[in-house]
Design a protein around this motif. Structure first.
Motif, PDB file in Angstrom:
ATOM      1  N   ILE A 184      75.151  44.672  46.688  1.00  0.00           N
ATOM      2  CA  ILE A 184      73.705  44.706  46.933  1.00  0.00           C
ATOM      3  C   ILE A 184      73.131  46.056  46.514  1.00  0.00           C
ATOM      4  CG2 ILE A 184      71.937  44.705  48.731  1.00  0.00           C
ATOM      5  CD1 ILE A 184      73.556  42.596  50.195  1.00  0.00           C
ATOM      6  N   LYS A 185      73.812  47.123  46.864  1.00  0.00           N
ATOM      7  CA  LYS A 185      73.337  48.452  46.477  1.00  0.00           C
ATOM      8  C   LYS A 185      73.314  48.609  44.958  1.00  0.00           C
ATOM      9  CE  LYS A 185      74.529  51.082  50.641  1.00  0.00           C
ATOM     10  NZ  LYS A 185      75.299  52.212  51.194  1.00  0.00           N
ATOM     11  N   LYS A 186      74.339  48.076  44.311  1.00  0.00           N
ATOM     12  CA  LYS A 186      74.386  48.159  42.845  1.00  0.00           C
ATOM     13  C   LYS A 186      73.231  47.386  42.224  1.00  0.00           C
ATOM     14  CE  LYS A 186      77.350  47.097  38.881  1.00  0.00           C
ATOM     15  NZ  LYS A 186      78.655  46.541  38.426  1.00  0.00           N
ATOM     16  N   ASP A 187      72.960  46.177  42.732  1.00  0.00           N
ATOM     17  CA  ASP A 187      71.859  45.363  42.198  1.00  0.00           C
ATOM     18  C   ASP A 187      70.509  46.023  42.443  1.00  0.00           C
ATOM     19  OD1 ASP A 187      73.725  43.518  41.413  1.00  0.00           O
ATOM     20  OD2 ASP A 187      73.377  42.139  43.090  1.00  0.00           O
ATOM     21  N   LEU A 188      70.327  46.604  43.628  1.00  0.00           N
ATOM     22  CA  LEU A 188      69.077  47.302  43.915  1.00  0.00           C
ATOM     23  C   LEU A 188      68.893  48.505  42.998  1.00  0.00           C
ATOM     24  CD1 LEU A 188      68.893  47.269  47.836  1.00  0.00           C
ATOM     25  CD2 LEU A 188      67.312  46.167  46.241  1.00  0.00           C
ATOM     26  N   ALA A 189      69.973  49.238  42.771  1.00  0.00           N
ATOM     27  CA  ALA A 189      69.903  50.411  41.888  1.00  0.00           C
ATOM     28  C   ALA A 189      69.531  49.998  40.469  1.00  0.00           C
ATOM     29  CB  ALA A 189      71.237  51.154  41.898  1.00  0.00           C
ATOM     30  N   GLU A 202      77.984  44.657  50.689  1.00  0.00           N
ATOM     31  CA  GLU A 202      77.068  45.801  50.708  1.00  0.00           C
ATOM     32  C   GLU A 202      77.081  46.550  49.383  1.00  0.00           C
ATOM     33  OE1 GLU A 202      76.324  49.945  53.256  1.00  0.00           O
ATOM     34  OE2 GLU A 202      78.008  48.607  53.740  1.00  0.00           O
ATOM     35  N   ALA A 203      78.263  46.773  48.825  1.00  0.00           N
ATOM     36  CA  ALA A 203      78.358  47.546  47.586  1.00  0.00           C
ATOM     37  C   ALA A 203      77.641  46.846  46.438  1.00  0.00           C
ATOM     38  CB  ALA A 203      79.828  47.777  47.231  1.00  0.00           C
ATOM     39  N   ALA A 243      71.249  53.469  36.791  1.00  0.00           N
ATOM     40  CA  ALA A 243      71.563  53.059  38.163  1.00  0.00           C
ATOM     41  C   ALA A 243      72.645  53.934  38.775  1.00  0.00           C
ATOM     42  CB  ALA A 243      72.002  51.593  38.177  1.00  0.00           C
ATOM     43  N   GLY A 244      73.535  54.452  37.939  1.00  0.00           N
ATOM     44  CA  GLY A 244      74.594  55.315  38.455  1.00  0.00           C
ATOM     45  C   GLY A 244      74.071  56.607  39.061  1.00  0.00           C
ATOM     46  N   THR A 245      72.829  56.976  38.738  1.00  0.00           N
ATOM     47  CA  THR A 245      72.239  58.207  39.282  1.00  0.00           C
ATOM     48  C   THR A 245      71.307  57.941  40.456  1.00  0.00           C
ATOM     49  OG1 THR A 245      70.329  58.122  37.779  1.00  0.00           O
ATOM     50  CG2 THR A 245      72.325  59.173  36.951  1.00  0.00           C
ATOM     51  N   ILE A 246      71.152  56.658  40.836  1.00  0.00           N
ATOM     52  CA  ILE A 246      70.207  56.281  41.900  1.00  0.00           C
ATOM     53  C   ILE A 246      70.980  55.955  43.179  1.00  0.00           C
ATOM     54  CG2 ILE A 246      68.490  54.579  42.620  1.00  0.00           C
ATOM     55  CD1 ILE A 246      67.696  54.275  39.715  1.00  0.00           C
ATOM     56  N   GLU A 247      70.582  56.571  44.271  1.00  0.00           N
ATOM     57  CA  GLU A 247      71.207  56.293  45.562  1.00  0.00           C
ATOM     58  C   GLU A 247      70.353  55.292  46.336  1.00  0.00           C
ATOM     59  OE1 GLU A 247      72.140  59.680  47.896  1.00  0.00           O
ATOM     60  OE2 GLU A 247      73.303  60.675  46.310  1.00  0.00           O
ATOM     61  N   VAL A 248      71.007  54.276  46.877  1.00  0.00           N
ATOM     62  CA  VAL A 248      70.329  53.266  47.690  1.00  0.00           C
ATOM     63  C   VAL A 248      70.780  53.437  49.133  1.00  0.00           C
ATOM     64  CG1 VAL A 248      70.004  50.799  48.086  1.00  0.00           C
ATOM     65  CG2 VAL A 248      70.207  51.670  45.742  1.00  0.00           C
ATOM     66  N   SER A 249      69.838  53.576  50.047  1.00  0.00           N
ATOM     67  CA  SER A 249      70.189  53.814  51.445  1.00  0.00           C
ATOM     68  C   SER A 249      70.755  52.560  52.095  1.00  0.00           C
ATOM     69  CB  SER A 249      68.955  54.286  52.220  1.00  0.00           C
ATOM     70  OG  SER A 249      68.002  53.232  52.306  1.00  0.00           O
ATOM     71  N   ASP A 250      71.496  52.750  53.191  1.00  0.00           N
ATOM     72  CA  ASP A 250      72.034  51.611  53.945  1.00  0.00           C
ATOM     73  C   ASP A 250      70.903  50.723  54.464  1.00  0.00           C
ATOM     74  OD1 ASP A 250      74.493  52.671  53.459  1.00  0.00           O
ATOM     75  OD2 ASP A 250      74.743  53.561  55.451  1.00  0.00           O
ATOM     76  N   ALA A 251      69.798  51.364  54.865  1.00  0.00           N
ATOM     77  CA  ALA A 251      68.677  50.596  55.417  1.00  0.00           C
ATOM     78  C   ALA A 251      68.052  49.701  54.349  1.00  0.00           C
ATOM     79  CB  ALA A 251      67.627  51.556  55.988  1.00  0.00           C
ATOM     80  N   ASP A 252      67.897  50.233  53.142  1.00  0.00           N
ATOM     81  CA  ASP A 252      67.321  49.427  52.058  1.00  0.00           C
ATOM     82  C   ASP A 252      68.245  48.259  51.709  1.00  0.00           C
ATOM     83  OD1 ASP A 252      65.141  51.043  51.949  1.00  0.00           O
ATOM     84  OD2 ASP A 252      65.746  52.145  50.154  1.00  0.00           O
ATOM     85  N   ALA A 253      69.535  48.521  51.673  1.00  0.00           N
ATOM     86  CA  ALA A 253      70.494  47.455  51.358  1.00  0.00           C
ATOM     87  C   ALA A 253      70.467  46.381  52.445  1.00  0.00           C
ATOM     88  CB  ALA A 253      71.887  48.041  51.210  1.00  0.00           C
TER      89      ALA A 253
END
Length: 635
Positions: A373-378, A370-371, A246-256
């Motif tokens: 959510i992005k971590k969980d999505l990643a 937001e942070a 997950a540390g190598t995966i970027e999640v966009s603001d729109a996806d979050a």
């Protein structure tokens, strides 16, 4: 050919010859295993259950799946030899037969579960939900794959489990546990014992003479095994977890933002209200009470007049969804702060309500979480790609690559531990930090240098590969190397001997009628008290001492080792207090439910045993041995 056989067997000599030939063939069949047919088995059948059977291939697949599941649970692979030594092959066969007899009985009874119902149960299982709280197909596929299933096999297994639950519910669902048994168990768990005790430490052993070199040498010679250097191993570890990827995966603001909006109820704290309720048996009584309130009677006075207990009056600080009666909930959440309702007719009662406090609901703003959510999505996305990366690592291992080479290729960190023993310590006695919640050292010390090993399962869905890069054998340390440790051990043993003798003298004095305080004062000790000891509760005494206390009668005395080799404890049981038994208490109800489940399991086991007799279950030991790779000599 058949005509020739008939002609050859038409006279008495031919008949004798043909009988010998047929007899030889029958014996040959028996020797080579075809005799199983005459004993009711096919050569590929491990067991028969009524009209059903468990084939070698079915058993082998289930056996391997279960071993992998057990291995994931304990964090290390189980070898076939270990499985057979632990009797897992027999246990798994017993489980399979029990499942098969239930499946056969369900078939005989015509029980069925529709595909729609099976799918509904799977989609409602919280294990398969994603970050938005809904069924996640990728997560479902990943988890069942980790468990060794494909989708078709998993659905079929869920259908069988659902039918088995129907049978289990009908057989053991109404079993009641005897209250007498619950009372006995409650007493065992909650009985209290009161103890007076003294602690004898190293200071009470007196002055020890300095051991001579000859004494230490003799002590060492008799106990060389205590001072051996353990075997050390050099180990490489490659850990792969969803969080790591997950540390190598970027999640966009729109996806979050989309995930936030899709699961907004997760981030919403509902409005809560402190609600009070006075219940009435009839609407007429409620109407009369409303008139009293209108005439000036306070809510508290009305509750006191009707003898409403505080616990029944106050429903607590609750959300609307937490209230069981929709009509009561609707009325309570329609009142202002401090408001009193008209009589409300609910499902079970008619009530007048009062709201004494309102906590407004609120939604956590997107920026605040937001942070996370992005971590969980990643992490969710990482789980989807984890299997692919795992397969690539396995391919590299199969090609002969070392873990450090694989780590460099896929930019994954590989940790090297230069030397560690079975207890996790380095040669200088320091504890090695190892991955949590997984047994690494067991598998490491069960393999050899350069051997490709099955990865260990990590809680949360990750994998841990390990490789032994070097072995330093155990060796006998010479006396000069461990002289200080020998002296320390000798001193500890001598102190233990002296304290044991002194503790035994105190016990004899107490048994002879001496007062504990007098006996303790004579040896310069202070009597301590341990009140209300319970078997499993933590207290001032070590577990081994507490266990002995509960084996000692009232006014009995005893002695036991303390918290270390240079400590002894002498105790006296001064009182035993049985617990009160309240059949309506929450603890007793929980205990009764546990007992009910245990009795239901026993009834179910008896039912399965009866079904096995009725269905004439037979086991082919030869096929079982073949399925698990065991030679006939081992059967």
């Amino acid at each position: 050919m058949l005509r020739g056989i008939r002609k050859a067997s038409s006279n008495w000599l031919g008949k004798i010859v043909m009988a010998a030939v047929v007899g030889f063939l029958v014996i040959s069949f028996a020797i080579w295993g075809i005799g199983d047919i005459f004993r009711g088995f096919g050569v590929s059948t491990v067991a028969t259950i009524g009209k059903s059977e468990i084939t070698i291939e079915q058993f082998r697949q289930t056996y391997n799946d279960r071993l992998q599941q057990y291995g994931r649970q304990i964090g290390r692979p189980i070898t076939p030899d270990q499985a057979r030594a632990a009797g897992l092959d027999r246990q798994i066969l017993t489980t399979l037969i029990a499942e098969a007899v239930l499946d056969e009985r369900a078939r005989q009874l015509g029980l069925a579960v529709s595909d729609e119902e099976v799918v509904r149960q799977i989609m409602q299982d919280p294990v398969f939900r994603g970050i938005d709280g809904k069924f996640d197909q990728q997560r479902f596929a990943y988890l069942i794959r980790q468990a060794g299933y494909n989708e078709q096999r998993f659905i079929a297994e869920q259908r069988r489990m659902s039918l088995r639950r129907q049978l289990a519910g009908s057989i053991g669902g109404e079993v009641a546990a005897p209250v007498t048994t619950a009372e006995a168990m409650a007493r065992y768990e909650n009985e209290e014992r009161f103890v007076d005790y003294v602690v004898l430490d190293a200071a009470k052993a007196g002055d020890l003479p300095v051991p001579t070199p000859e004494e230490l040498q003799a002590y060492y010679d008799q106990r060389k095994f205590l001072f051996r250097a353990p075997e050390y191993r050099k180990v490489m570890l490659l850990e792969l977890t969803p969080e790591q990827i997950a540390g190598t995966i970027e999640v966009s603001d729109a996806d979050a933002k989309q995930a936030y909006e899709a699961a907004q109820t997760r981030f919403t704290v509902p409005e809560k209200r402190q609600v009070q309720q006075i219940a009435f048996p009839t609407p007429e009584e409620a109407k009369a009470a409303q008139e009293k309130l209108a005439a000036g009677t306070t809510f508290e006075a009305l509750a006191a007049e009707r003898n409403v207990a505080p616990a029944d009056l106050d429903l607590g600080l609750v959300a609307k969804a937490d209230m069981l009666d929709p009509a009561i909930a609707e009325a309570a959440f329609g009142l202002p702060d401090g408001g009193i309702s008209a009589p409300v007719t609910g499902r079970f009662t008619t009530a007048i309500l009062r709201v004494t406090k309102i906590e407004p609901g609120h939604t956590q703003p997107f920026a605040e979480i937001e942070a996370q959510i992005k971590k969980d999505l990643a992490v969710d996305r990482a789980r989807a790609s984890l299997a692919d990366l795992r397969d690539k690592i396995e391919d590299e291992l199969a090609a002969g690559s070392r873990l450090d080479e694989i780590g460099a290729k896929f930019k994954l960190p590989v940790r090297t531990i230069d030397a560690v023993d079975r207890s996790g310590r380095t040669p200088d006695g320091q504890t090695t930090a190892l991955p949590a919640n997984v047994d690494v050292l067991g598998p490491v010390f069960a393999t050899q240098i350069g051997v490709e090993n099955e990865p260990l399962s990590i809680t949360g869905g990750g994998s841990l590969w390990y490789e032994v890069a070097g072995i330093t054998p155990s060796r006998e340390r010479p006396f000069d190397e461990v002289k200080d440790r020998v002296a320390e051990r000798w001193r500890s043993d001598e102190i233990g001997k002296r304290l044991t003798a002194k503790a035994n003298q105190m016990v004899e004095a107490l048994k002879a009628g001496g007062w504990f305080a007098d006996v303790a004062t004579k040896d310069g000790l202070k009597v301590e008290t341990a009140p209300a000891l319970k078997r499993r509760a933590r207290g001032p005494l070590p577990t081994d001492v507490v266990e002995l206390v509960f084996k000692t009668p009232k006014d009995g005395v005893g002695t036991a080792a303390g918290s270390g080799p240079t400590e002894r404890i002498v105790f006296k049981v001064t009182d035993i207090k049985p617990p009160p038994f309240d059949a309506g208490s929450a603890d007793v109800k929980k205990l009764v439910e546990q007992l009910r489940n245990a009795y239901a399991d026993d009834v179910m086991a008896q039912y399965v045993a009866q079904l096995q007799n009725e269905l004439n279950v037979k086991i082919n030991q030869t096929a079982l041995a073949q399925a698990v790779g065991r030679g006939s000599a081992e059967q």
